[in-house]
Design a protein around this motif. Structure first.
Motif, PDB file in Angstrom:
ATOM      1  N   PHE A 102       0.715  -1.112   0.113  1.00  0.00           N
ATOM      2  CA  PHE A 102       0.009  -0.068  -0.238  1.00  0.00           C
ATOM      3  C   PHE A 102       0.729   1.141   0.131  1.00  0.00           C
ATOM      4  O   PHE A 102       0.557   2.144  -0.789  1.00  0.00           O
ATOM      5  N   ILE A 103       1.937   1.319   0.801  1.00  0.00           N
ATOM      6  CA  ILE A 103       2.798   2.443   0.852  1.00  0.00           C
ATOM      7  C   ILE A 103       3.584   2.611  -0.470  1.00  0.00           C
ATOM      8  O   ILE A 103       3.653   3.711  -1.040  1.00  0.00           O
ATOM      9  N   LEU A 104       3.831   1.710  -0.859  1.00  0.00           N
ATOM     10  CA  LEU A 104       4.552   1.708  -2.324  1.00  0.00           C
ATOM     11  C   LEU A 104       3.729   2.250  -3.388  1.00  0.00           C
ATOM     12  O   LEU A 104       4.095   2.962  -4.054  1.00  0.00           O
ATOM     13  N   ALA A 105       2.183   1.830  -3.382  1.00  0.00           N
ATOM     14  CA  ALA A 105       1.326   2.129  -4.300  1.00  0.00           C
ATOM     15  C   ALA A 105       1.116   3.737  -4.163  1.00  0.00           C
ATOM     16  O   ALA A 105       0.868   4.524  -5.019  1.00  0.00           O
ATOM     17  N   ARG A 106       0.937   4.089  -2.812  1.00  0.00           N
ATOM     18  CA  ARG A 106       0.570   5.547  -2.590  1.00  0.00           C
ATOM     19  C   ARG A 106       1.818   6.162  -3.106  1.00  0.00           C
ATOM     20  O   ARG A 106       1.790   7.523  -3.501  1.00  0.00           O
ATOM     21  N   ALA A 107       3.138   5.874  -2.778  1.00  0.00           N
ATOM     22  CA  ALA A 107       4.389   6.655  -3.096  1.00  0.00           C
ATOM     23  C   ALA A 107       4.540   7.111  -4.710  1.00  0.00           C
ATOM     24  O   ALA A 107       4.737   7.929  -5.198  1.00  0.00           O
ATOM     25  N   ALA A 108       4.031   5.817  -5.491  1.00  0.00           N
ATOM     26  CA  ALA A 108       4.092   5.768  -6.951  1.00  0.00           C
ATOM     27  C   ALA A 108       2.910   6.911  -7.193  1.00  0.00           C
ATOM     28  O   ALA A 108       3.196   7.838  -8.310  1.00  0.00           O
ATOM     29  N   GLU A 109       1.803   6.854  -6.752  1.00  0.00           N
ATOM     30  CA  GLU A 109       0.690   7.969  -6.658  1.00  0.00           C
ATOM     31  C   GLU A 109       1.238   9.250  -6.840  1.00  0.00           C
ATOM     32  O   GLU A 109       0.916  10.195  -7.736  1.00  0.00           O
TER      33      GLU A 109
END
Length: 117
Positions: free
Chosen positions: A65-72
């Motif tokens: 989730f944190i990686l997805a949010r950082a990518a966003e």
């Protein structure tokens, strides 16, 4: 005089209504909307990308989730900077040269130089 100082300070201030009363500032965005997704990227796809790295053996759901949010956030930031470059050219459509210009203009994107070639 305080209103003039507050107007130039860049901080939000309360607005006066027609009767001279100050209105409470409006909230920017709802904090908990039913049905709202916390991540716009599909977490299964992010997890598949993480697992494609041979150095990764385990990846917890919170890490995904944190990686997805950082990518966003990264995509949002570079898109805004590229859009500013497009606006300087009096265009609304992003082009590759806008991304190239944003990468050259912003020091934080220096690691991307040469990746689009």
């Amino acid at each position: 005089m305080a209103a003039a100082a507050a107007a130039g300070s860049g901080t939000p201030r309360e607005e006066e209504g027609p009767s001279g009363e100050t209105a409470a500032p409006q909230p920017q965005a709802p904090t908990s909307v039913p049905g709202a997704r916390l991540s716009r990227l599909p977490l299964a796809r992010v997890k598949a990308l993480v697992k494609a790295d041979p150095d990764v053996t385990l990846a917890g759901q919170e890490a995904i989730f944190i990686l997805a949010r950082a990518a966003e956030l990264f995509v949002e930031t570079i898109a805004k900077d590229a859009y500013c470059c497009a606006q300087q050219g009096k265009r609304k459509t992003l082009q590759r040269r806008d991304l190239d210009n944003a990468i050259e203009a912003v020091d934080e994107f220096a690691f991307l130089e040469g990746t689009l070639d």
